[in-house]
Design a protein around this motif. Structure first.
Motif, PDB file in Angstrom:
ATOM      1  N   ASP A  98      -6.466   8.939  -9.443  1.00 51.93           N
ATOM      2  CA  ASP A  98      -6.497  10.101  -9.846  1.00 51.93           C
ATOM      3  C   ASP A  98      -6.375  11.169  -9.507  1.00 51.93           C
ATOM      4  O   ASP A  98      -6.018  12.594  -9.398  1.00 51.93           O
ATOM      5  N   ASP A  99      -5.936  10.866  -8.172  1.00 48.19           N
ATOM      6  CA  ASP A  99      -5.730  11.060  -6.579  1.00 48.19           C
ATOM      7  C   ASP A  99      -4.326  10.594  -5.887  1.00 48.19           C
ATOM      8  O   ASP A  99      -5.190   9.880  -5.027  1.00 48.19           O
ATOM      9  N   PRO A 100      -2.886  10.986  -5.876  1.00 49.89           N
ATOM     10  CA  PRO A 100      -2.156  10.451  -5.423  1.00 49.89           C
ATOM     11  C   PRO A 100      -2.249  10.457  -4.239  1.00 49.89           C
ATOM     12  O   PRO A 100      -1.534   9.408  -3.000  1.00 49.89           O
ATOM     13  N   GLN A 101      -3.068  11.271  -3.279  1.00 43.90           N
ATOM     14  CA  GLN A 101      -3.086  11.528  -2.308  1.00 43.90           C
ATOM     15  C   GLN A 101      -4.424   9.916  -1.647  1.00 43.90           C
ATOM     16  O   GLN A 101      -3.637   9.855  -0.120  1.00 43.90           O
ATOM     17  N   GLN A 102      -4.722   9.792  -2.125  1.00 38.22           N
ATOM     18  CA  GLN A 102      -5.704   8.423  -2.022  1.00 38.22           C
ATOM     19  C   GLN A 102      -4.592   7.036  -1.512  1.00 38.22           C
ATOM     20  O   GLN A 102      -4.564   6.859  -3.127  1.00 38.22           O
ATOM     21  N   VAL A 103      -3.686   6.295  -0.632  1.00 40.26           N
ATOM     22  CA  VAL A 103      -4.136   5.546  -0.394  1.00 40.26           C
ATOM     23  C   VAL A 103      -4.460   4.738   0.563  1.00 40.26           C
ATOM     24  O   VAL A 103      -5.256   4.973   1.900  1.00 40.26           O
ATOM     25  N   HIS A 104      -4.325   2.831   0.322  1.00 37.12           N
ATOM     26  CA  HIS A 104      -4.953   2.466   0.895  1.00 37.12           C
ATOM     27  C   HIS A 104      -4.295   0.790   1.302  1.00 37.12           C
ATOM     28  O   HIS A 104      -3.007   0.681   0.280  1.00 37.12           O
ATOM     29  N   ALA A 105      -4.146   0.675   2.198  1.00 39.72           N
ATOM     30  CA  ALA A 105      -3.634  -0.787   2.568  1.00 39.72           C
ATOM     31  C   ALA A 105      -3.812  -2.306   1.687  1.00 39.72           C
ATOM     32  O   ALA A 105      -4.990  -2.340   2.032  1.00 39.72           O
ATOM     33  N   VAL A 106      -2.602  -2.555   1.261  1.00 41.92           N
ATOM     34  CA  VAL A 106      -2.467  -3.388   1.161  1.00 41.92           C
ATOM     35  C   VAL A 106      -2.092  -4.669   1.540  1.00 41.92           C
ATOM     36  O   VAL A 106      -3.601  -5.988   1.657  1.00 41.92           O
ATOM     37  N   ASP A 107      -1.653  -4.800   1.731  1.00 43.74           N
ATOM     38  CA  ASP A 107      -0.788  -6.228   2.600  1.00 43.74           C
ATOM     39  C   ASP A 107       0.400  -5.160   3.828  1.00 43.74           C
ATOM     40  O   ASP A 107       1.034  -4.224   3.361  1.00 43.74           O
ATOM     41  N   ARG A 108       0.594  -6.518   4.604  1.00 41.66           N
ATOM     42  CA  ARG A 108       1.738  -6.069   5.516  1.00 41.66           C
ATOM     43  C   ARG A 108       2.158  -7.106   5.754  1.00 41.66           C
ATOM     44  O   ARG A 108       1.697  -8.403   6.272  1.00 41.66           O
ATOM     45  N   PHE A 109       3.942  -7.454   6.024  1.00 40.03           N
ATOM     46  CA  PHE A 109       4.784  -8.429   6.578  1.00 40.03           C
ATOM     47  C   PHE A 109       5.660  -8.080   6.555  1.00 40.03           C
ATOM     48  O   PHE A 109       6.284  -7.581   6.276  1.00 40.03           O
TER      49      PHE A 109
END
Length: 226
Positions: A98-109
């Motif tokens: 709905d709003d591509p500016q809204q981003v949340h981290a899921v994972d990093r490695f």
């Protein structure tokens, strides 16, 4: 699906902090991750076309006038980023539909901890081939699945589904990282800016599966822009 996955390859200290972020943060991080690539084209050709090598130009095409009635089939047209597997981290993000500016981290490695998978990038069938290569400096955007028809829901993300693909390239003695997949689908990083090097290299080679090594270089030709 209320969100989709995006991937970033960058040094750990350039990734956005855990938690909410904006799309611009991902763009900035990815710009620090991959800056070089190799454009590659491969042609399956009749042996007689090896003699045409000195007449081939910078743009990586085989003119129809040189082909005549001979076989000349483009079998690969790709840009292979320089994946620094030992130093880059892979981060996955949920991007709101709905709003591509809204981003949340899921994972990093660390990328080096991903599963490895062997693949064949160069031809393995017996025959004669031409290759064209051009190095380039570039800026890439965050990665998404190359096949948009494949669902990429963040809730389906599992780190174990990330695979790093390795292949022998031409007569290189070591394997080269040629791509990254998630759930068997290639992750594509869009090119935002590209600066080709002022030299391209054509090679003619043959594959003889009964020989060791099976890759046999025949001729080499370098060319600059007109």
């Amino acid at each position: 699906m209320s969100a989709s996955l995006a991937f970033v390859l960058a040094p750990h200290d350039h990734l956005p902090p855990d938690g909410p972020a904006v799309w611009g943060d991902l763009l900035q991080a990815q710009s620090q991750g991959i800056r070089e690539a190799q454009a590659l084209r491969l042609f399956d050709v009749a042996p007689s076309l090896v003699a045409a090598l000195p007449g081939l130009g910078f743009e990586g095409t085989v003119p129809a006038g040189l082909q005549g009635q001979e076989r000349c089939r483009l079998i690969c047209d790709a840009a292979i980023p320089r994946f620094a597997v030992d130093s880059l981290w892979l981060a996955a993000y949920a991007v709101s539909c709905d709003d591509p500016q809204q981003v949340h981290a899921v994972d990093r490695f660390p990328l080096r901890e991903a599963h490895n998978e062997a693949c064949w990038f160069y031809p393995t069938d017996d025959g004669t081939y031409l290759s064209w290569q051009n190095a380039r400096q570039l800026t890439l955007g965050p990665g998404t699945l190359a096949d948009p028809a494949v669902p990429a829901a963040p809730e389906d993300y599992r780190r174990s589904d990330v695979h790093v693909l390795w292949s022998l390239m031409a007569d290189d003695p070591d394997l080269t990282c040629v791509g990254i997949t998630w759930k068997g689908v290639r992750i594509a990083w869009p090119e935002l800016d590209v600066q080709p090097a002022a030299i391209a290299t054509w090679r003619a080679f043959e594959v003889v599966s009964s020989a060791s090594p099976s890759y046999r270089p025949l001729a080499l030709h370098t060319v600059h822009p007109a």
